[in-house]
Write an enzyme that holds these catalytic residues in place. Structure first.
Site, PDB file in Angstrom:
ATOM      1  N   ASP A  67       0.704  -1.114  -0.056  1.00  0.00           N
ATOM      2  CA  ASP A  67       0.092  -0.109   0.021  1.00  0.00           C
ATOM      3  C   ASP A  67       0.773   1.292  -0.030  1.00  0.00           C
ATOM      4  O   ASP A  67       2.102   1.137   0.304  1.00  0.00           O
ATOM      5  CB  ASP A  67      -0.873   0.074   1.088  1.00  0.00           C
ATOM      6  N   ASP A 136      -7.190  -3.357  14.879  1.00  0.00           N
ATOM      7  CA  ASP A 136      -8.514  -3.502  14.218  1.00  0.00           C
ATOM      8  C   ASP A 136      -8.731  -4.460  13.234  1.00  0.00           C
ATOM      9  O   ASP A 136      -9.636  -4.823  12.721  1.00  0.00           O
ATOM     10  CB  ASP A 136      -9.263  -2.091  13.538  1.00  0.00           C
ATOM     11  N   HIS A 138      -6.994  -4.877  10.441  1.00  0.00           N
ATOM     12  CA  HIS A 138      -6.701  -4.547   9.169  1.00  0.00           C
ATOM     13  C   HIS A 138      -5.458  -5.194   8.579  1.00  0.00           C
ATOM     14  O   HIS A 138      -4.594  -5.432   9.248  1.00  0.00           O
ATOM     15  CB  HIS A 138      -6.579  -2.713   8.725  1.00  0.00           C
ATOM     16  N   GLU A 143      -9.505  -1.697   5.787  1.00  0.00           N
ATOM     17  CA  GLU A 143     -10.082  -1.582   7.041  1.00  0.00           C
ATOM     18  C   GLU A 143     -11.498  -2.463   7.286  1.00  0.00           C
ATOM     19  O   GLU A 143     -12.153  -2.762   6.366  1.00  0.00           O
ATOM     20  CB  GLU A 143     -10.638  -0.016   6.743  1.00  0.00           C
TER      21      GLU A 143
HETATM   22  P1  PGA Z   1       2.601  -2.169  12.980  1.00  0.00           P
HETATM   23  O1  PGA Z   1       1.269  -1.785  12.093  1.00  0.00           O
HETATM   24  O2  PGA Z   1       3.454  -2.933  12.150  1.00  0.00           O
HETATM   25  O3  PGA Z   1       3.200  -0.868  13.068  1.00  0.00           O
HETATM   26  O4  PGA Z   1       1.900  -2.754  14.272  1.00  0.00           O
HETATM   27  C1  PGA Z   1       0.545  -2.833  11.657  1.00  0.00           C
HETATM   28  C2  PGA Z   1      -0.174  -2.683  10.518  1.00  0.00           C
HETATM   29  O5  PGA Z   1      -1.038  -1.504  10.783  1.00  0.00           O
HETATM   30  O6  PGA Z   1      -0.486  -3.490   9.573  1.00  0.00           O
END
Ligand code: PGA
Length: 243
Positions: A67, A136, A138, A143
């Site tokens: 992304d 959450d 994702h 999302e």
């Molecule tokens: P993080 O993010 O590795 O910084 O915890 C994970 C994500 O949001 O995919």
């Protein structure tokens, strides 16, 4: 799905790097789907170390990132293009022409996303997709509630994601509100999927995603259906799972 238990972040990173390394040894021209976020940084560090020792060669590898923020040019310090160069590409021999990240600078979402799907198809699909997971659920910027059928598309980021990513931006600097992301369909088409997760704050979401029902409300839960999915997580992140 396979769950690999790691002692701590360092152990998680080494185990994940071993799996990626095995993929590149087995298929030197592998297509690696890569991820940003704090969690995979240790994995990239380990791969760089092995590259420096001459144990791994990325010269024929293609990388396709999950992304990118919409509206950020490549050279913006918070762009994922920049992040990947700072944390990985600048230190290994992936060829610049084999590096792909969605074009955040292209304001035409439809064209940017279509072009990215074409990149993936032209590369022959993704051999190994690396993923983190948001609190959450994702994966990529997919999302809660997004349709499972989507390929690369433009998303509105949730307040939770914007808030969580604010820590990376300077004071008073706004987090973009939209992003281009591979969809769940794209991720599910990867031949192997590898997720890394660590720390207590991921325990609840791992429990929901992998011991709860498969539902768009928890995007990562779909990985229960993937034929070759491996989760490498530390004790703290796995602490709520029944296993
Ligand atoms: P993080 O993010 O590795 O910084 O915890 C994970 C994500 O949001 O995919």
């Amino acid at each position: 799905m396979k769950i690999i238990r790691a002692k701590d972040y360092y152990d998680m990173s080494r185990k994940a790097a071993n799996i990626i390394s095995a993929q590149v040894i087995m298929k030197p021209n592998a297509v690696l789907g890569l991820a940003t976020g704090g969690t995979p940084v240790g994995t990239y560090k380990q791969l760089i170390e092995w590259y420096n020792k001459g144990d791994i060669d990325f010269s024929s590898v293609t990388t396709i990132n999950l992304d990118e923020y919409r509206g950020l040019p490549r050279d913006h310090e918070q762009s994922y293009w920049y992040f990947m160069h700072e944390n990985f590409f600048n230190f290994v021999n992936v060829q610049e022409e084999n590096i792909f990240v969605p074009d955040g600078a292209n304001p035409d979402s439809e064209a940017a996303c279509k072009a990215y799907d074409q990149v993936i198809h032209k590369a022959g699909g993704i051999d190994l997709q690396l993923l983190g997971i948001g609190t959450d659920g994702h994966i990529g910027f997919n999302e809660p509630g997004s349709a499972f059928e989507l390929e690369t598309h433009c998303v509105d980021l949730t307040d939770e994601t914007i808030k969580s990513n604010q820590r990376f931006f300077g004071e008073g600097e706004e987090v973009p509100k939209q992003a281009y992301t591979m969809g769940i369909k794209t991720i599910m088409q990867a031949r192997k999927v590898l997720m890394v997760a660590n720390g207590e704050d991921k325990a609840e979401i791992l429990k929901k995603a992998f011991e709860g029902p498969v539902t768009p409300a928890v995007q990562a839960s779909i990985l229960q259906m993937h034929p070759d999915f491996t989760l490498v997580a530390d004790e703290a992140a796995l602490s709520l799972l029944d296993l």
